[in-house]
Design a protein around this motif. Sequence first.
Motif, PDB file in Angstrom:
ATOM      1  N   LEU A 145      -0.689  49.559  58.460  1.00 50.55           N
ATOM      2  CA  LEU A 145      -0.430  50.979  58.233  1.00 50.55           C
ATOM      3  C   LEU A 145      -0.867  51.351  56.822  1.00 50.55           C
ATOM      4  N   HIS A 146      -1.416  52.542  56.660  1.00 49.81           N
ATOM      5  CA  HIS A 146      -1.762  53.049  55.334  1.00 49.81           C
ATOM      6  C   HIS A 146      -0.566  53.795  54.761  1.00 49.81           C
ATOM      7  N   GLY A 147      -0.150  53.380  53.577  1.00 48.15           N
ATOM      8  CA  GLY A 147       0.989  54.018  52.937  1.00 48.15           C
ATOM      9  C   GLY A 147       0.612  55.305  52.226  1.00 48.15           C
ATOM     10  N   ASP A 148       1.634  55.980  51.742  1.00 47.86           N
ATOM     11  CA  ASP A 148       1.465  57.261  51.050  1.00 47.86           C
ATOM     12  C   ASP A 148       2.532  57.328  49.961  1.00 47.86           C
ATOM     13  N   THR A 149       2.117  57.297  48.690  1.00 47.62           N
ATOM     14  CA  THR A 149       3.080  57.264  47.591  1.00 47.62           C
ATOM     15  C   THR A 149       3.489  58.660  47.110  1.00 47.62           C
ATOM     16  N   GLY A 150       3.130  59.686  47.878  1.00 45.52           N
ATOM     17  CA  GLY A 150       3.460  61.049  47.462  1.00 45.52           C
ATOM     18  C   GLY A 150       4.942  61.296  47.287  1.00 45.52           C
ATOM     19  N   TRP A 151       5.757  60.747  48.183  1.00 45.66           N
ATOM     20  CA  TRP A 151       7.212  60.948  48.097  1.00 45.66           C
ATOM     21  C   TRP A 151       7.774  60.299  46.826  1.00 45.66           C
ATOM     22  N   LEU A 152       7.263  59.110  46.496  1.00 46.11           N
ATOM     23  CA  LEU A 152       7.697  58.443  45.267  1.00 46.11           C
ATOM     24  C   LEU A 152       7.240  59.218  44.035  1.00 46.11           C
ATOM     25  N   CYS A 153       6.048  59.806  44.090  1.00 50.81           N
ATOM     26  CA  CYS A 153       5.574  60.646  42.978  1.00 50.81           C
ATOM     27  C   CYS A 153       6.525  61.809  42.746  1.00 50.81           C
ATOM     28  N   ARG A 154       6.947  62.436  43.825  1.00 51.51           N
ATOM     29  CA  ARG A 154       7.871  63.580  43.692  1.00 51.51           C
ATOM     30  C   ARG A 154       9.234  63.134  43.200  1.00 51.51           C
ATOM     31  N   LEU A 155       9.652  61.920  43.577  1.00 56.62           N
ATOM     32  CA  LEU A 155      10.928  61.406  43.086  1.00 56.62           C
ATOM     33  C   LEU A 155      10.912  61.253  41.573  1.00 56.62           C
ATOM     34  N   LEU A 156       9.781  60.796  41.031  1.00 54.59           N
ATOM     35  CA  LEU A 156       9.695  60.546  39.592  1.00 54.59           C
ATOM     36  C   LEU A 156       9.303  61.764  38.774  1.00 54.59           C
ATOM     37  N   SER A 157       8.671  62.737  39.400  1.00 53.44           N
ATOM     38  CA  SER A 157       8.182  63.870  38.613  1.00 53.44           C
ATOM     39  C   SER A 157       8.807  65.202  39.000  1.00 53.44           C
ATOM     40  N   GLY A 158       9.456  65.273  40.185  1.00 51.85           N
ATOM     41  CA  GLY A 158       9.995  66.557  40.607  1.00 51.85           C
ATOM     42  C   GLY A 158       8.864  67.525  40.932  1.00 51.85           C
ATOM     43  N   PRO A 159       9.190  68.746  41.359  1.00 49.06           N
ATOM     44  CA  PRO A 159      10.557  69.200  41.661  1.00 49.06           C
ATOM     45  C   PRO A 159      11.117  68.458  42.870  1.00 49.06           C
ATOM     46  N   TRP A 160      12.423  68.607  43.104  1.00 46.84           N
ATOM     47  CA  TRP A 160      13.103  67.886  44.163  1.00 46.84           C
ATOM     48  C   TRP A 160      13.561  68.855  45.248  1.00 46.84           C
ATOM     49  N   PRO A 161      12.653  69.197  46.178  1.00 47.67           N
ATOM     50  CA  PRO A 161      13.007  70.161  47.224  1.00 47.67           C
ATOM     51  C   PRO A 161      14.141  69.649  48.109  1.00 47.67           C
ATOM     52  N   GLU A 162      14.998  70.544  48.518  1.00 47.87           N
ATOM     53  CA  GLU A 162      16.192  70.213  49.278  1.00 47.87           C
ATOM     54  C   GLU A 162      15.879  69.461  50.568  1.00 47.87           C
ATOM     55  N   GLU A 163      14.750  69.760  51.198  1.00 53.61           N
ATOM     56  CA  GLU A 163      14.437  69.099  52.464  1.00 53.61           C
ATOM     57  C   GLU A 163      14.093  67.621  52.289  1.00 53.61           C
ATOM     58  N   GLU A 164      13.709  67.211  51.081  1.00 54.54           N
ATOM     59  CA  GLU A 164      13.346  65.815  50.838  1.00 54.54           C
ATOM     60  C   GLU A 164      14.345  65.068  49.968  1.00 54.54           C
ATOM     61  N   PHE A 165      15.112  65.783  49.166  1.00 51.45           N
ATOM     62  CA  PHE A 165      15.981  65.141  48.185  1.00 51.45           C
ATOM     63  C   PHE A 165      17.377  65.758  48.186  1.00 51.45           C
ATOM     64  N   LEU A 166      18.343  64.940  47.831  1.00 47.72           N
ATOM     65  CA  LEU A 166      19.711  65.402  47.593  1.00 47.72           C
ATOM     66  C   LEU A 166      19.999  65.309  46.105  1.00 47.72           C
ATOM     67  N   THR A 167      20.476  66.397  45.512  1.00 46.25           N
ATOM     68  CA  THR A 167      20.922  66.386  44.128  1.00 46.25           C
ATOM     69  C   THR A 167      22.446  66.334  44.107  1.00 46.25           C
ATOM     70  N   VAL A 168      22.979  65.345  43.404  1.00 48.27           N
ATOM     71  CA  VAL A 168      24.423  65.141  43.320  1.00 48.27           C
ATOM     72  C   VAL A 168      24.865  65.482  41.906  1.00 48.27           C
ATOM     73  N   ARG A 169      25.682  66.515  41.782  1.00 45.62           N
ATOM     74  CA  ARG A 169      26.141  66.963  40.468  1.00 45.62           C
ATOM     75  C   ARG A 169      27.297  66.096  39.972  1.00 45.62           C
ATOM     76  N   PRO A 170      27.523  66.053  38.649  1.00 44.74           N
ATOM     77  CA  PRO A 170      28.659  65.284  38.117  1.00 44.74           C
ATOM     78  C   PRO A 170      29.965  65.671  38.818  1.00 44.74           C
ATOM     79  N   GLY A 171      30.693  64.629  39.236  1.00 49.93           N
ATOM     80  CA  GLY A 171      31.933  64.854  39.959  1.00 49.93           C
ATOM     81  C   GLY A 171      31.774  64.847  41.465  1.00 49.93           C
ATOM     82  N   GLN A 172      30.540  64.884  41.950  1.00 51.53           N
ATOM     83  CA  GLN A 172      30.294  64.844  43.393  1.00 51.53           C
ATOM     84  C   GLN A 172      29.981  63.420  43.853  1.00 51.53           C
TER      85      GLN A 172
END
Length: 245
Positions: free
Chosen positions: A204-231
């Motif tokens: 299979l050919h991989g795709d590092t786009g998701w990892l790029c977005r993890l390290l550089s943002g932005p973090w769209p809600e459909e792909e990422f969960l943001t957990v605020r302090p206390g959550q």
Amino acid sequence: MTARPKLCVIACPSLRPELEQVAAETGAGISIHYLEMALHSRSAEALREALQTAIDTTTGCDTIAVGYGLCNRGIIGIAARDIPLVLPRAHDCIGLLLGSTARYLDELDREPGTYFQSAGWLKAAREAGESGEFTFGPNSNASFERLAARYGDEAARYLIQELEGFTKHYKRLAYVTTPVEGSSALASEARSIAAKRGLEYHGLHGDTGWLCRLLSGPWPEEEFLTVRPGQQVRLASGERLIEAA
């Protein structure tokens, strides 16, 4: 010019080759801490505890990115303290290497009994074996002799039976090639593992786009969960997988 938020990453060592390359390409001096590969062979509680300890001891950044998927629910229950967390809505690390949850699920629909491998998985498993740790799955290094030397004959027989039960449902080994050094060359090692275990080999050919977005943002809600302090991270229904509460 607004300063770029400082990011720290806590990740699975199976993602090391791709994360190191992506981090170098961003040029942002991202700090990455890798947990033990052996956590994949332990309980969800063990991964959760190790992640939480790493989160609690991470300082000097604006956001902590967690380079793990749902991973046997090991991320469920981790909490943000003073620093927000960002987590991908992925089932496991392979989904991140394939670039999307949709593609990962498509491959499992095609063959549910698929064991995935990548350069990072093979390298991390090899390093774990060299350090005396046991790895499991079709490329397990857990022989009866090694297990017996550490745990005794009776326990070794039980563990070998458990390993055989764990691997018997696999039909296919799928190797994910990503654009990192050595990834294509290690495909031959994956082919050998497949042949040894009597599995169909599939590339299979991989795709590092998701990892790029993890390290550089932005973090769209459909792909990422943001957990605020206390959550805390909770299990969610449907494609969202996880939520903050």
